[in-house]
Design a protein around this motif. Structure first.
Motif, PDB file in Angstrom:
ATOM      1  N   PRO A   1       3.586  -1.403   5.766  1.00  8.53           N
ATOM      2  CA  PRO A   1       3.449  -2.677   5.047  1.00  8.53           C
ATOM      3  C   PRO A   1       2.192  -2.747   4.185  1.00  8.53           C
ATOM      4  CG  PRO A   1       4.181  -3.067   7.298  1.00  8.53           C
ATOM      5  CD  PRO A   1       3.866  -1.605   7.204  1.00  8.53           C
ATOM      6  N   PHE A   2       1.081  -2.235   4.722  1.00  8.81           N
ATOM      7  CA  PHE A   2      -0.164  -2.311   3.966  1.00  8.81           C
ATOM      8  C   PHE A   2      -0.208  -1.347   2.785  1.00  8.81           C
ATOM      9  CE2 PHE A   2      -2.356  -4.881   7.281  1.00  8.81           C
ATOM     10  CZ  PHE A   2      -2.906  -5.823   6.417  1.00  8.81           C
ATOM     11  N   ALA A   3       0.706  -0.405   2.714  1.00  7.38           N
ATOM     12  CA  ALA A   3       0.774   0.439   1.519  1.00  7.38           C
ATOM     13  C   ALA A   3       1.146  -0.420   0.312  1.00  7.38           C
ATOM     14  CB  ALA A   3       1.787   1.569   1.715  1.00  7.38           C
ATOM     15  N   GLY A   4       2.177  -1.241   0.478  1.00  4.68           N
ATOM     16  CA  GLY A   4       2.572  -2.139  -0.603  1.00  4.68           C
ATOM     17  C   GLY A   4       1.556  -3.243  -0.840  1.00  4.68           C
ATOM     18  N   ILE A   5       1.014  -3.789   0.235  1.00  4.31           N
ATOM     19  CA  ILE A   5       0.036  -4.887   0.110  1.00  4.31           C
ATOM     20  C   ILE A   5      -1.189  -4.434  -0.671  1.00  4.31           C
ATOM     21  CG2 ILE A   5      -1.578  -6.334   1.416  1.00  4.31           C
ATOM     22  CD1 ILE A   5       0.661  -6.266   3.683  1.00  4.31           C
ATOM     23  N   LEU A   6      -1.710  -3.267  -0.336  1.00  5.65           N
ATOM     24  CA  LEU A   6      -2.902  -2.780  -1.024  1.00  5.65           C
ATOM     25  C   LEU A   6      -2.608  -2.364  -2.459  1.00  5.65           C
ATOM     26  CD1 LEU A   6      -4.596  -0.800   1.873  1.00  5.65           C
ATOM     27  CD2 LEU A   6      -5.505  -2.825   0.734  1.00  5.65           C
ATOM     28  N   ARG A   7      -1.483  -1.676  -2.671  1.00  4.88           N
ATOM     29  CA  ARG A   7      -1.127  -1.293  -4.046  1.00  4.88           C
ATOM     30  C   ARG A   7      -0.998  -2.536  -4.930  1.00  4.88           C
ATOM     31  NH1 ARG A   7       3.463   3.014  -2.864  1.00  4.88           N
ATOM     32  NH2 ARG A   7       4.415   1.065  -2.257  1.00  4.88           N
ATOM     33  N   GLY A   8      -0.283  -3.534  -4.426  1.00  6.44           N
ATOM     34  CA  GLY A   8      -0.099  -4.756  -5.213  1.00  6.44           C
ATOM     35  C   GLY A   8      -1.391  -5.512  -5.427  1.00  6.44           C
ATOM     36  N   SER A   9      -2.228  -5.565  -4.411  1.00  4.77           N
ATOM     37  CA  SER A   9      -3.505  -6.268  -4.533  1.00  4.77           C
ATOM     38  C   SER A   9      -4.410  -5.588  -5.547  1.00  4.77           C
ATOM     39  CB  SER A   9      -4.205  -6.349  -3.173  1.00  4.77           C
ATOM     40  OG  SER A   9      -3.440  -7.105  -2.255  1.00  4.77           O
ATOM     41  N   PHE A  10      -4.466  -4.269  -5.515  1.00  2.00           N
ATOM     42  CA  PHE A  10      -5.282  -3.542  -6.483  1.00  2.00           C
ATOM     43  C   PHE A  10      -4.796  -3.801  -7.910  1.00  2.00           C
ATOM     44  CE2 PHE A  10      -7.871   0.014  -4.299  1.00  2.00           C
ATOM     45  CZ  PHE A  10      -8.153  -0.801  -3.212  1.00  2.00           C
ATOM     46  N   ALA A  11      -3.478  -3.910  -8.086  1.00  7.92           N
ATOM     47  CA  ALA A  11      -2.943  -4.217  -9.408  1.00  7.92           C
ATOM     48  C   ALA A  11      -3.362  -5.623  -9.843  1.00  7.92           C
ATOM     49  CB  ALA A  11      -1.423  -4.105  -9.409  1.00  7.92           C
ATOM     50  N   MET A  12      -3.303  -6.583  -8.939  1.00  7.70           N
ATOM     51  CA  MET A  12      -3.660  -7.959  -9.275  1.00  7.70           C
ATOM     52  C   MET A  12      -5.149  -8.113  -9.566  1.00  7.70           C
ATOM     53  SD  MET A  12      -0.946  -9.734  -9.450  1.00  7.70           S
ATOM     54  CE  MET A  12      -1.735 -11.343  -9.579  1.00  7.70           C
ATOM     55  N   LEU A  13      -5.965  -7.301  -8.943  1.00  9.84           N
ATOM     56  CA  LEU A  13      -7.416  -7.398  -9.137  1.00  9.84           C
ATOM     57  C   LEU A  13      -7.836  -7.124 -10.575  1.00  9.84           C
ATOM     58  CD1 LEU A  13      -8.610  -5.565  -5.896  1.00  9.84           C
ATOM     59  CD2 LEU A  13      -8.871  -8.000  -6.381  1.00  9.84           C
TER      60      LEU A  13
END
Length: 447
Positions: free
Chosen positions: A50-62
């Motif tokens: 789950p955190f693979a997607g969470i971190l990838r998406g968060s880094f994109a939003m940053l």
């Protein structure tokens, strides 16, 4: 079930993946240049986590870049589908809301996570980041204070928590507590750039310019592994020099520091939103002081032309407009203004902010560039009380105050100038007469 550095359960396939996950979080909290590489290594080890997607998406939003939204939304969908623990599902929900423009919902979810898991370092920092870029100083400080009793020096990310405490408290005027927290964080972790940044803000807001220069000069050797936050710290140093009237130092720091076009950091992210804010706001301040900034506006305007339809970062928009106006690109400026107006008619947190504050700010900047000072004041006057929601610190927000003040003075609108000076006096302990961008007009309208 694996556990992270703070002992929270994480759905991961192996102890090796848990170590890689902790490395990503640590790199993110540290503003490390190699955080994206650490993320790739973690995802390669456990792509279904789950955190693979969470971190990838968060880094994109940053990045606050519209081009990253499809990736963020795809990652959010994968994270939601991955399931996991209730905490992981909540993180996925926060990312989904954030990527869909519902930042208020994302903040509420992170706050709910922290009510159950107050030492969730990722939730603390993501909430801190988004609240800041919505101008929510009190909300940022309240979240930090609520989790505070659960944090102590035995936690891996204790210094990072102190850094957030420093900056959040500075933004709500609790300067003594902020400075103590930030200095303690730097004592513990000398490379903590967010703590260095928070203390710099305290020194700026209190007019301690010599101390600010010395603080940042002394710490700069510690920033070699940091990402473009280094540029923002150099911008702060330039701001101290600007207040002292040392224009040569400011221009040197511009060219060799925070807008060094030969820097690998700048070349990797030539239109990074904070870098654009740093550069445009400093050139604008210098120009109003009568400093010849040469052709430095040109490359910023070139970057703006590539982002005319990108309204993700509300506070960056008036800075893009400054560059377009300074170079006489009024057709492109009109295109940007239209894009902001269209986005303001949408739904979600950002759309409402653009309608109340972003659109008036962009109109005012364009009027100012055209020499239409009475219109600039009229455009920005209704939004003066809400400009903070564009995001940015008090130090960064000052550039919009300065623009309003300059236009009011040039249009002969003395009462508007006085109103702005009173607003500035209420937001900063240093009186306008001691602030270089306010002082001359403060003297003019004193009687």
């Amino acid at each position: 079930m694996q556990r992270d550095a703070h002992g929270l359960p994480v759905t991961l396939s192996s102890a090796e993946a848990a170590t890689a996950f902790d490395a990503v979080v640590s790199a993110y909290l540290a503003y490390a240049q190699d955080a994206p590489q650490k993320l790739k290594a973690f995802v390669a080890l456990d792509p279904e986590a789950p955190f693979a997607g969470i971190l990838r998406g968060s880094f994109a939003m940053l990045t606050y870049n519209a081009a990253a939204l499809p990736s963020a939304r795809k990652s959010a969908a994968l994270a939601v589908a991955a399931g996991g623990t209730p905490r992981e599902r909540a993180h996925a929900g926060a990312l989904s809301a954030w990527a869909d423009g519902e930042s208020d919902q994302a903040l509420a979810i992170w706050e709910a996570i922290l009510a159950e898991h107050p030492t969730d370092a990722l939730a603390v920092r993501l909430h801190h980041f988004v609240a800041f870029w919505l101008g929510r100083g009190p909300q940022m400080a309240a979240a930090i204070e609520r989790v505070g009793p659960h944090w102590d020096r035995d936690l891996t990310h204790w210094a990072s928590y102190l850094a957030c405490r420093c900056f959040a408290f500075e933004e709500v005027g609790r300067y003594a507590e902020a400075e103590a927290a930030g200095r303690r964080a730097v004592e513990l972790v000398p490379t903590d750039v967010w703590a260095a940044h928070g203390v710099a803000h305290v020194l700026e807001m209190q007019g301690r310019r010599g101390e600010g220069i010395a603080w940042l000069d002394g710490l700069e050797p510690q920033w070699q592994g940091a990402n473009s936050i280094r540029h923002h710290l150099l911008w702060h140093r330039a701001l101290f020099h600007h207040e002292r009237g040392d224009r040569a130092a400011v221009l040197r720091l511009y060219d060799e520091g925070f807008r060094n076009l030969n820097s690998p950091l700048t070349q990797a992210l030539p239109d990074m939103f904070v870098d654009i804010q740093n550069a445009a706001s400093m050139l604008f301040r210098l120009s109003l002081q009568g400093v010849d900034v040469g052709d430095r506006w040109t490359e910023l305007a070139d970057k703006a032309e590539g982002r005319l339809d990108d309204t993700q970062s509300a506070f960056t928009l008036p800075h893009w407009m400054m560059a377009l106006g300074a170079t006489g690109r009024f057709h492109q400026a009109a295109h940007l203004l239209h894009a902001v107006a269209e986005a303001a008619r949408g739904t979600g947190t950002n759309a409402a902010i653009l309608a109340r504050s972003g659109l008036p700010a962009c109109r005012a900047v364009l009027h100012h560039a055209r020499g239409e000072h009475e219109q600039a004041v009229a455009a920005l006057r209704p939004a003066l009380s809400t400009l903070g929601e564009l995001g940015g610190s008090h130090a960064q927000q000052a550039v919009l105050e300065i623009l309003f003040l300059d236009s009011a003075a040039k249009a002969g609108l003395t009462e508007d100038a006085r109103t702005l000076l009173e607003r500035a006096a209420g937001r900063c302990p240093v009186p306008p007469a001691r602030r270089v961008d306010y002082a001359a007009i403060a003297r003019q309208v004193a009687h």
